[in-house]
Scaffold this active site. Structure first.
Site, PDB file in Angstrom:
ATOM      1  N   ASP A 125      55.573  31.490  13.343  1.00 28.80           N
ATOM      2  CA  ASP A 125      54.260  32.134  13.347  1.00 28.80           C
ATOM      3  C   ASP A 125      54.184  33.267  14.371  1.00 28.80           C
ATOM      4  O   ASP A 125      54.672  33.139  15.492  1.00 28.80           O
ATOM      5  CB  ASP A 125      53.172  31.111  13.681  1.00 28.80           C
ATOM      6  CG  ASP A 125      53.096  29.991  12.651  1.00 28.80           C
ATOM      7  OD1 ASP A 125      53.456  30.216  11.483  1.00 28.80           O
ATOM      8  OD2 ASP A 125      52.656  28.886  13.037  1.00 28.80           O
TER       9      ASP A 125
ATOM     10  N   HIS B 141      59.669  30.400   8.244  1.00 31.43           N
ATOM     11  CA  HIS B 141      59.096  31.439   9.109  1.00 31.43           C
ATOM     12  C   HIS B 141      58.820  30.861  10.485  1.00 31.43           C
ATOM     13  O   HIS B 141      58.878  29.644  10.689  1.00 31.43           O
ATOM     14  CB  HIS B 141      57.784  31.978   8.521  1.00 31.43           C
ATOM     15  CG  HIS B 141      56.671  30.956   8.484  1.00 31.43           C
ATOM     16  ND1 HIS B 141      56.623  29.942   7.546  1.00 31.43           N
ATOM     17  CD2 HIS B 141      55.600  30.766   9.280  1.00 31.43           C
ATOM     18  CE1 HIS B 141      55.561  29.190   7.762  1.00 31.43           C
ATOM     19  NE2 HIS B 141      54.915  29.661   8.820  1.00 31.43           N
TER      20      HIS B 141
ATOM     21  N   HIS C 138      59.575  26.982  10.663  1.00 37.82           N
ATOM     22  CA  HIS C 138      59.037  25.895   9.841  1.00 37.82           C
ATOM     23  C   HIS C 138      58.763  26.370   8.421  1.00 37.82           C
ATOM     24  O   HIS C 138      58.727  27.573   8.139  1.00 37.82           O
ATOM     25  CB  HIS C 138      57.793  25.260  10.477  1.00 37.82           C
ATOM     26  CG  HIS C 138      56.670  26.207  10.742  1.00 37.82           C
ATOM     27  ND1 HIS C 138      56.602  27.029  11.848  1.00 37.82           N
ATOM     28  CD2 HIS C 138      55.541  26.470  10.039  1.00 37.82           C
ATOM     29  CE1 HIS C 138      55.484  27.738  11.819  1.00 37.82           C
ATOM     30  NE2 HIS C 138      54.831  27.424  10.728  1.00 37.82           N
TER      31      HIS C 138
ATOM     32  N   ARG D 231      44.475  24.022  12.252  1.00 39.61           N
ATOM     33  CA  ARG D 231      45.480  24.582  13.164  1.00 39.61           C
ATOM     34  C   ARG D 231      44.814  25.328  14.306  1.00 39.61           C
ATOM     35  O   ARG D 231      43.953  26.173  14.077  1.00 39.61           O
ATOM     36  CB  ARG D 231      46.396  25.544  12.403  1.00 39.61           C
ATOM     37  CG  ARG D 231      47.452  26.138  13.297  1.00 39.61           C
ATOM     38  CD  ARG D 231      48.399  27.034  12.539  1.00 39.61           C
ATOM     39  NE  ARG D 231      48.423  28.341  13.172  1.00 39.61           N
ATOM     40  CZ  ARG D 231      49.075  29.383  12.693  1.00 39.61           C
ATOM     41  NH1 ARG D 231      49.741  29.305  11.561  1.00 39.61           N
ATOM     42  NH2 ARG D 231      49.050  30.526  13.347  1.00 39.61           N
TER      43      ARG D 231
HETATM   44  C1  OGA Z   1      51.123  27.066   9.724  1.00 34.40           C
HETATM   45  C2  OGA Z   1      51.968  26.592   8.658  1.00 34.40           C
HETATM   46  C3  OGA Z   1      52.549  24.412   7.890  1.00 34.40           C
HETATM   47  C4  OGA Z   1      51.924  23.326   7.095  1.00 34.40           C
HETATM   48  O1  OGA Z   1      50.034  26.515   9.912  1.00 34.40           O
HETATM   49  O2  OGA Z   1      51.542  27.994  10.415  1.00 34.40           O
HETATM   50  O3  OGA Z   1      52.953  27.205   8.351  1.00 34.40           O
HETATM   51  O4  OGA Z   1      52.626  22.330   6.889  1.00 34.40           O
HETATM   52  N1  OGA Z   1      51.619  25.412   8.140  1.00 34.40           N
HETATM   53  O5  OGA Z   1      50.782  23.448   6.683  1.00 34.40           O
HETATM   54 MN    MN Z   2      53.335  28.771   9.906  1.00 30.94          MN
END
Ligand code: OGA
Ligand code: MN
Length: 275
Positions: A97, A95, A250, A265
């Site tokens: 974000d 995906h 990712h 994040r």
């Molecule tokens: C995000 C996600 C990736 C991870 O925070 O958007 O997809 O490795 N995380 O935790």
């Molecule tokens: Mn993500």
């Protein structure tokens, strides 16, 4: 600042920088690297939640994620957490974000806080390399198309997460989202053409139903992952990754059952997208 490729067409590891101190020209150089390579990893960072927030503010605006739990003391920070007894992780499919926002987030700064003994890597795929690898016929077919993106089927009360053991942790189930974007965008800073549809949030082409759109969408989703446009971020204590949501997809690997993983994040604001 020194950069080493993570893979030929995606990602770099950056050394010689402490993000907590980066500003001015150093910050500009970091931005350009991430816009170009899609994701940058920084090791051995001394990066407290306060440093994380201050760095994000130096970069630009912060978009608060509507769905993930927020850190109690620092509401700018979303907590990407899987507990030892949970099966489902956050972001465990390809995906990008926030593509369901009309002005999608530029990217994220993800900080490793608790890591499993092994596993829990994050894969990235470069959508400039993906676009370049499309056949001329496919490039011609998608030129000028727009697509509709939403997150409702993922986060709503009858959505994908609600059916899992991650459901009760998420916020924002009542929200409605929807945005249209060109299928091929130009990166707002590098000008590079990028494939901008994604497996998680892109539903249909504008003017076509979901059913009519699916064959071409699935063809594009398959073509977006080429043999050589991916890289893997292996996390360690002190690792920080910053990625560009326009340049990359990712996928958070969910291969550490029985162990905790917790990441902090901060989501960086973006700009309107154009073909
Ligand atoms: C995000 C996600 C990736 C991870 O925070 O958007 O997809 O490795 N995380 O935790
Ligand atoms: Mn993500």
């Amino acid at each position: 600042m020194h950069t080493t490729p993570l893979a030929p067409k995606c990602g770099v590891e950056v050394t010689g920088i402490q993000l907590a101190e980066a500003q001015g020209d150093a910050l500009d150089a970091i931005r350009q690297t991430i816009y170009q390579h899609g994701v940058a990893v920084f090791r051995d960072q001394d990066f407290s939640p306060e440093d994380h927030i201050a760095f994000a503010k130096r970069w630009g605006g912060i978009d608060i994620n509507n769905y993930f739990p927020l850190e109690d003391e620092y509401p700018e920070i979303a907590v990407v957490r899987k507990k030892p007894d949970q099966e489902t992780n956050i972001g465990g499919a390809w995906h990008t974000d926030h593509s369901y926002d009309q002005i999608p987030a530029m990217g994220s700064i993800l900080v490793a806080r608790t890591l499993p003994p092994q596993g829990g890597d994050t894969l990235f795929a470069h959508m400039g390399a993906a676009y370049d690898a499309l056949s001329d016929e496919l490039k011609a077919e998608i030129a000028g198309l727009e697509a509709f993106h939403t997150a409702d089927h993922v986060y709503s009360p009858d959505g994908a997460y609600a059916k899992t053991d991650m459901g009760s942790e998420l916020r924002g189930q009542e929200l409605k989202t929807g945005a249209t974007h060109p299928v091929v965008i130009r990166h707002p800073h590098t000008g590079r053409k990028l494939l901008y549809v994604n497996y998680a949030f892109t539903i249909n082409f504008v003017g076509k139903t979901r059913e009519e759109s699916l064959p071409l969408l699935q063809q594009l989703f398959a073509a977006a992952l080429t043999d050589d446009n991916q890289c893997r971020v292996e996390w360690a204590p002190g690792s920080v990754a910053i990625w560009d949501n326009r340049t990359t997809w990712h996928n958070a690997l969910n291969d550490y059952h029985g162990h905790a993983r917790e990441m902090h994040r901060i989501t960086l604001s973006g700009e309107a997208l154009a073909a």
